[in-house]
Design an enzyme around this catalytic site. Structure first.
Site, PDB file in Angstrom:
ATOM      1  CG  PHE A 280      -1.767   1.278   1.257  1.00  0.00           C
ATOM      2  CD1 PHE A 280      -2.851   1.427   0.404  1.00  0.00           C
ATOM      3  CD2 PHE A 280      -1.457   2.334   2.106  1.00  0.00           C
ATOM      4  CE1 PHE A 280      -3.611   2.600   0.402  1.00  0.00           C
ATOM      5  CE2 PHE A 280      -2.205   3.505   2.116  1.00  0.00           C
ATOM      6  CZ  PHE A 280      -3.287   3.633   1.264  1.00  0.00           C
TER       7      PHE A 280
ATOM      8  CE  LYS B  79      -0.755   5.685   7.905  1.00  0.00           C
ATOM      9  NZ  LYS B  79      -0.462   5.140   6.577  1.00  0.00           N
TER      10      LYS B  79
ATOM     11  CG  ASP C 211       5.628   3.483   1.875  1.00  0.00           C
ATOM     12  OD1 ASP C 211       5.644   4.086   2.964  1.00  0.00           O
ATOM     13  OD2 ASP C 211       4.591   3.341   1.191  1.00  0.00           O
TER      14      ASP C 211
END
Ligand SMILES: *Cc1c(COP(=O)(O)O)cnc(C)c1O
Length: 386
Positions: free
Chosen positions: A131, A245, A216
Site C-alpha cells: 500500500f 504518519k 516506504d
C-alpha cells in the site's frame, strides 16, 4: 449536541459518532463517551492525542510564523531536515503533506534518476499486498487487490512481484528498471513483515544491478517498530526513504528523503504550496526530538513486547492465530474472518482497534502507551472475541 454529518462526503463507512476531544490514549465523543484508542489516527499520533510538546510547538510557532511560502527557507524546516538527514544517514529532505505525496515524489525522483543515469528506464518493481497511497500513481504502485478495478487506466510502469520472494525480484529487474519499492512491514496488508534476509537481499541485488531501493516507511518510520526507522532492524539503508504518519504526530506532514546518489531533482521538478510550512515542520521537530531519544525507543520496544505477549496469551487461550509485527505495530490473526464484527463490538465497549483484513486485528497505539492501558485494552477486547 450532535453536528449534522449530512454534507461530509461518504468515502468510508463511519459509525454515527462525532469525536470532540482527545488526550493521550483516550478519545471522547459528543455524547461524552470515552474510547481507548489503539488506532491513534491510523498510526499517526505517536505521542497520543494532544501531547504537550506538540501543543507547545503549535502555540509557539503559530505565534511566530505559520507559513512563508515554499519559495523561502524557514527555520523549523531547516532544523527538521537536518534532524531527518542526521538520523537516517541520507542527505536531502523534501517535506510534503501526506504519505501519498511523499511516495509520488519518490516515484518521480526515481524516474528522473532513470532519465539521467539509466537511459530513460522508468519501471519500478513493487510488491503484491503493498500500500503506497491513494493518488493515481501510488494506487498504481500498490499491490492491493481491491485497487485493481478502480480508476482505470492506471499509471504504467509498475511491475509487481510476491513479497519476500527475492528470486521474483531478481527476475523482474531488467534494463527498464529504475527502482525496487517496498515497505519493511506491509501494514495495510495485515502487518506482514519483510524478513531481514529479504530486505538485505533486495539491498544487495539493487546495488549489484545498479537500481535504486525505495523504502516506504510511512507506517514503520519514526519509532513505530521500536527503532527510529524500520530499516535499522535489518541493517540496510535505502537510496530513497518516505516518511509520513507519525512524523507530524497528528498534523499533516510527510517527507521524501534521498541519499546523495539518488537526489537529482532540479529546480522546477517538485514543489507544492503548503510544503515545509513552518508550523508543520515545527511540530515535526518536537515529535522527532521526543521519539528519537534512546529511552523513548527502549520504552516502545518494552511496550511492544508486553502487548505482543499479552496478545499471544489471549490468542492461545481462545484458540486464535499468530501475533505478527514489530514494536507497536502488531496484528492478531483470528481463526475466522469476522474481524469487522470484533471491531464493531469493541467500539460499543469503548475500544478502538482496526481490521486491515477480514481475519486480522491491528493494534497501533500511541508509542507512549502504558502497561496499564494495554491491560485495559485486553480487558475490553477479550469479551468481543469469538
Ligand atoms: C498510510 C500509508 C501511505 C499513505 O499515506 P497518506 O498520508 O494516507 O497519503 C503510504 N504508504 C504506507 C505504507 C502507509 O501506511
Amino acid at each position: 449536541m450532535r453536528e449534522s454529518v449530512e454534507h461530509v462526503m461518504k468515502v468510508t463507512a463511519r459509525p454515527p459518532i462525532v469525536m470532540v476531544e482527545g488526550e493521550g490514549s483516550w478519545l471522547r465523543d459528543s455524547e461524552g463517551r470515552q474510547y481507548l484508542d489503539f488506532v491513534q489516527g491510523w498510526a499517526v499520533n505517536c505521542l497520543g492525542h494532544s501531547h504537550p510538546v506538540m501543543r507547545r510547538a503549535l502555540e509557539e510557532q503559530g505565534a511566530r510564523l505559520i507559513n512563508c511560502s515554499p519559495s523561502f527557507y524557514n527555520a523549523p524546516m531547516a532544523r527538521l531536515a537536518t534532524l531527518v538527514a542526521e538520523t537516517s544517514g541520507l542527505r536531502d529532505v523534501f517535506f510534503c503533506n501526506s504519505g501519498a505525496e511523499a511516495n509520488e515524489g519518490a516515484i518521480k525522483l526515481a524516474r528522473k534518476w532513470g532519465q539521467k543515469h539509466r537511459g530513460g528506464a522508468y519501471e519500478i518493481v513493487t510488491m503484491h499486498g503493498a500500500f503506497h497511497g491513494r493518488t493515481l500513481a501510488t494506487m498504481s504502485a500498490s499491490g492491493k487487490p481491491a485497487f485493481e478495478p478502480l480508476f482505470e487506466p492506471k499509471v504504467p510502469g509498475f511491475v509487481k512481484v510476491p513479497f519476500n520472494d527475492l528470486d521474483a525480484v531478481a527476475a523482474a529487474v531488467t534494463e527498464r528498471t529504475v527502482a525496487v519499492m517496498l515497505e519493511p512491514i506491509q501494514g495495510e496488508a495485515g502487518v506482514v513483515e519483510a524478513t531481514d534476509e529479504f530486505l538485505r537481499g533486495v539491498r544487495e541485488l539493487t546495488r549489484a544491478r545498479g537500481v535504486l531501493l525505495i523504502l516506504d516507511e510511512i507506517q514503520t518510520g519514526v519509532g513505530r517498530t521500536g527503532r527510529l526507522y524500520g530499516f535499522e532492524h535489518a541493517g540496510v539503508q535505502p537510496d530513497i526513504l518516505t516518511l509520513g504518519k507519525q512524523l507530524g504526530g497528528g498534523v499533516p506532514l510527510a517527507a521524501l528523503v534521498a541519499g546523495a546518489e539518488a537526489s537529482c531533482f532540479e529546480p522546477g521538478d517538485q514543489g507544492g504550496t503548503f510544503n515545509g510550512s513552518a508550523l508543520m515542520t515545527a511540530v515535526g521537530c518536537a515529535v522527532l526530538e521526543t521519539v528519537r531519544r534512546p529511552e523513548f525507543l527502549a520504552a516502545v520496544r518494552a511496550a511492544g513486547d508486553y502487548l505482543a505477549a499479552r496478545l499471544r496469551g489471549l490468542s492461545a487461550g481462545l484458540g486464535h492465530g499468530e501475533v505478527r509485527g514489530r514494536g507497536l505495530l502488531l496484528a492478531l490473526a483470528l481463526r475466522r474472518g469476522d474481524a469487522a464484527k470484533v471491531v464493531e463490538a469493541a467500539l460499543e465497549r469503548g475500544l478502538i482497534v482496526n481490521a486491515p483484513r477480514p481475519d486480522t486485528l491491528r493494534f497501533m497505539p500511541a508509542l507512549s502507551v502504558t502497561p496499564g492501558e494495554i491491560d485495559e485494552m485486553l480487558k475490553l477486547l477479550e469479551p468481543c472475541l469469538p
